[in-house]
Design a protein around this motif. Structure first.
Motif, mmCIF file in Angstrom:
data_model
loop_
_atom_site.group_PDB
_atom_site.id
_atom_site.type_symbol
_atom_site.label_atom_id
_atom_site.label_comp_id
_atom_site.label_asym_id
_atom_site.label_seq_id
_atom_site.Cartn_x
_atom_site.Cartn_y
_atom_site.Cartn_z
ATOM 1 N N CYS A 58 0.832 -1.212 0.000
ATOM 2 C CA CYS A 58 0.000 0.000 0.000
ATOM 3 C C CYS A 58 0.864 1.258 0.000
ATOM 4 C CB CYS A 58 -0.933 -0.001 1.206
ATOM 5 S SG CYS A 58 -2.251 -1.215 1.062
ATOM 6 N N GLN A 59 1.979 1.233 0.714
ATOM 7 C CA GLN A 59 2.875 2.401 0.704
ATOM 8 C C GLN A 59 3.338 2.714 -0.709
ATOM 9 O OE1 GLN A 59 6.237 2.524 3.348
ATOM 10 N NE2 GLN A 59 4.994 2.084 5.137
ATOM 11 N N SER A 60 3.697 1.670 -1.460
ATOM 12 C CA SER A 60 4.101 1.882 -2.860
ATOM 13 C C SER A 60 2.949 2.476 -3.656
ATOM 14 C CB SER A 60 4.546 0.564 -3.496
ATOM 15 O OG SER A 60 5.755 0.131 -2.937
ATOM 16 N N ALA A 61 1.743 1.950 -3.425
ATOM 17 C CA ALA A 61 0.564 2.473 -4.133
ATOM 18 C C ALA A 61 0.313 3.928 -3.743
ATOM 19 C CB ALA A 61 -0.661 1.613 -3.817
ATOM 20 N N ILE A 62 0.491 4.245 -2.460
ATOM 21 C CA ILE A 62 0.287 5.612 -1.978
ATOM 22 C C ILE A 62 1.273 6.571 -2.648
ATOM 23 C CG2 ILE A 62 0.582 7.088 0.079
ATOM 24 C CD1 ILE A 62 -0.658 4.665 1.676
ATOM 25 N N ASN A 63 2.521 6.109 -2.798
ATOM 26 C CA ASN A 63 3.514 6.957 -3.472
ATOM 27 C C ASN A 63 3.098 7.236 -4.917
ATOM 28 O OD1 ASN A 63 4.931 6.904 -1.080
ATOM 29 N ND2 ASN A 63 6.389 5.340 -1.750
ATOM 30 N N MET A 64 2.536 6.226 -5.596
ATOM 31 C CA MET A 64 2.046 6.428 -6.975
ATOM 32 C C MET A 64 0.877 7.409 -6.977
ATOM 33 S SD MET A 64 1.789 2.515 -8.381
ATOM 34 C CE MET A 64 3.199 1.411 -8.395
ATOM 35 N N LEU A 65 -0.041 7.242 -6.012
ATOM 36 C CA LEU A 65 -1.219 8.117 -5.942
ATOM 37 C C LEU A 65 -0.807 9.556 -5.673
ATOM 38 C CD1 LEU A 65 -3.481 5.715 -3.867
ATOM 39 C CD2 LEU A 65 -4.042 6.569 -6.157
#
Lengths: 179, 348
Positions: free
Chosen positions: B257-264
């Motif tokens: 999720c942290q990786s996804a948050i960085n993309m978002l």
């Protein structure tokens, strides 16, 4: 600097070791690292792969899907993982065992006959180290010296006699992709 | 002390030894086999005992015995094996015996798969065995945290006289990361005059045949659980301060999720994460606080299950905001890009 890497091949080609050596070398250079192996039921006689991240920043997801680089040591791995390279990313192909070309034209592809080079160097089992030499030379993500330190650590004193041939293998891999 | 590159399973095993664990009873199962393997090699060198039991049921009852004598003891397994241990875990909780249980979760139900999963959340946090009991459940998000929480688990177990669980997933067990395992760790010292050491008549038992007596025991346990909830709840927050979308995830999934948050965030979507570190006691407070903030639009729970922790998230959010769910199951791993796309669809 950051590399998110997938290394794949047959079980026995030393792909998990390649990843561990990179992670170990990266750690010793003060970088953030992670290594995640496949441990599925396919391992015996089948394919093995690992996700490796070496980065200046803390590692979030340890699993790599959009890889800055992919190393494939056999044909099934090329078929599976070529699509995972990000545009502009790096694909290293073991052309000793893979007789087809990559299909993508938006990535950088290097064909390295690592089994042949390893045989010339004097130990066919160093094919994975040849490939590692090529990868490290192309990316500069860790130094060759740290890879050798990692290998020496892995071997331990009992296998110190294998270091010279591996050192040669690492250098030969770098030479194979030199401009 | 310098960091070393550890596989999660080996790090947990060494951390246990450094925390004073001298008894290990287990039975092999993927993906946690490196724990018993490491213990088999290491225990004899520190004067401890490693024993491969004839089954998971036998192993957990050996843990009951060693814990009852006051020793620091651990067992480890993976999902189907932990199911087999549930009777023993309930007895240990009832008898108030300290011990540490590791579950490196794999896909289920049944024999399932050997790949990573988080589908044992209900079993771990809601009482997998019978009766009104809880375990403290720690969910490490990486190898260093697995080390720290394993060491802490032995202290927590002794302090409250109860079984404590480390709930990892297959990835936590199998991946390697740099970690430091302190060798000068000082375990907390607790009064163990209750332990059956052979000196005088002491009884360790979970049978209270008189219902009024058992009710008193249960009420005392509940008081203890309330104290634990107050003192031992742990969580972490990532970029929640200005977040409109709050992820809820634990363990490796939280890192995905942290990786996804960085993309978002790169796309201008303000996303953040609340990561429970103790799954029981569940950290209600940060979720309730976030739910009360005007800026927070939605919550998104991501799990390697069909949706288990989401029930606790919903209870904490208390209906004030929508709680969406994204999950993969059976040993499939949610990928950062897929989580990112799902989050975008939730916010649209």
């Amino acid at each position: 600097m950051k590399q998110e890497l997938i290394i794949a091949g047959f079980g026995g080609q030393g792909v998990l070791l390649m990843g561990k050596l990179l992670a170990y070398a990266g750690m010793n250079e003060g970088k953030e690292v992670s290594w995640l192996p496949s441990y599925g039921p396919e391992m015996r006689g089948g394919t093995a792969n690992c996700s490796v991240i070496v980065s200046d920043e803390p590692v979030a997801a340890p699993i790599v899907q959009e890889a800055s680089a992919v190393i494939v040591m056999n044909r099934p791995s090329l078929d599976t993982f070529e699509k995972n390279v990000v545009p502009g990313g790096l694909l290293l192909v073991n052309s000793s065992l893979i007789d087809v070309k990559a299909t993508r034209d938006d990535i950088r592809v290097y064909y390295v006959p690592v089994n042949d080079i390893a045989a010339q160097v004097g130990n066919p089992r160093t094919a994975n180290i040849v490939m590692l030499g090529a990868f490290v030379a192309l990316t500069g993500i860790v130094t060759p010296e740290e890879v050798l330190t990692a290998l020496r650590h892995t071997f331990g004193p009992a296998k110190e006699h294998l270091m010279p041939v591996n050192e040669k293998a690492l250098a030969a891999g770098a030479a194979a992709v030199a401009p | 002390m310098a960091k070393k590159l550890y596989k999660g399973n080996e790090a947990v095993a060494e951390a246990a030894i450094q925390a004073g664990c001298r008894y290990f009873f287990g039975y092999p199962i993927t993906p946690q086999n490196e724990i018993p393997e490491y213990m088999a090699r290491r225990m004899p060198k520190v004067g401890g005992t490693f024993l491969q039991a004839e089954s998971e049921v036998a192993a957990i009852n050996m843990v009951y015995g060693a814990g009852g004598s006051g020793a620091r003891v651990m067992t480890s397994s993976s999902s189907p094996g932990v199911s087999l241990k549930q009777e023993g875990i309930s007895y240990i909780a009832g008898a108030e015996v300290p011990c540490v249980i590791v579950n490196m979760v794999r896909g289920g139900p049944g024999l399932g798969s050997i790949q990573p999963a988080q589908s044992d959340y209900f079993q771990a946090t809601k009482g997998g065995g019978h009766g009104d009991y809880h375990l403290v459940v720690y969910a490490p998000g990486g190898i260093q945290e697995a080390v720290d929480l394993t060491m802490k688990a032995f202290d927590t177990a002794d302090l409250y006289r109860m079984p404590v669980m480390i709930l990892g997933d297959g990835m936590i067990g199998q991946m390697m990361e740099p970690a430091e395992i302190p060798e000068d760790y000082q375990p907390i010292v607790t009064d163990k005059s209750w332990a059956t050491t052979g000196g005088g008549r002491r009884v360790i038992n979970s049978l209270y045949i008189q219902p009024d007596e058992l009710e008193r025991v249960n009420l005392r346990l509940q008081k203890k659980y309330a104290l634990i909830k107050e003192k031992e709840t742990m969580y972490d927050e990532y970029l929640t301060e200005d977040a409109e979308l709050i992820f809820a995830a634990y363990g490796t999934t939280a890192r995905i999720c942290q990786s996804a948050i960085n993309m978002l965030r790169a796309d201008g979507v303000k996303a953040g994460l609340i990561r429970p570190i103790t799954l029981w006691p569940f950290p209600d407070a940060p979720f309730a606080a976030a739910a009360a903030r005007d800026g927070v639009k939605k919550f998104l729970t991501v799990e390697m299950s069909c949706g288990q922790m989401i029930e606790d998230v919903k209870l904490s959010v208390g209906g004030r905001k929508e709680v969406a769910f994204y999950g993969r199951t059976g040993g499939m791993i949610p990928m950062p890009r897929d989580v990112y796309h799902y989050a975008l669809s939730v916010m649209r």
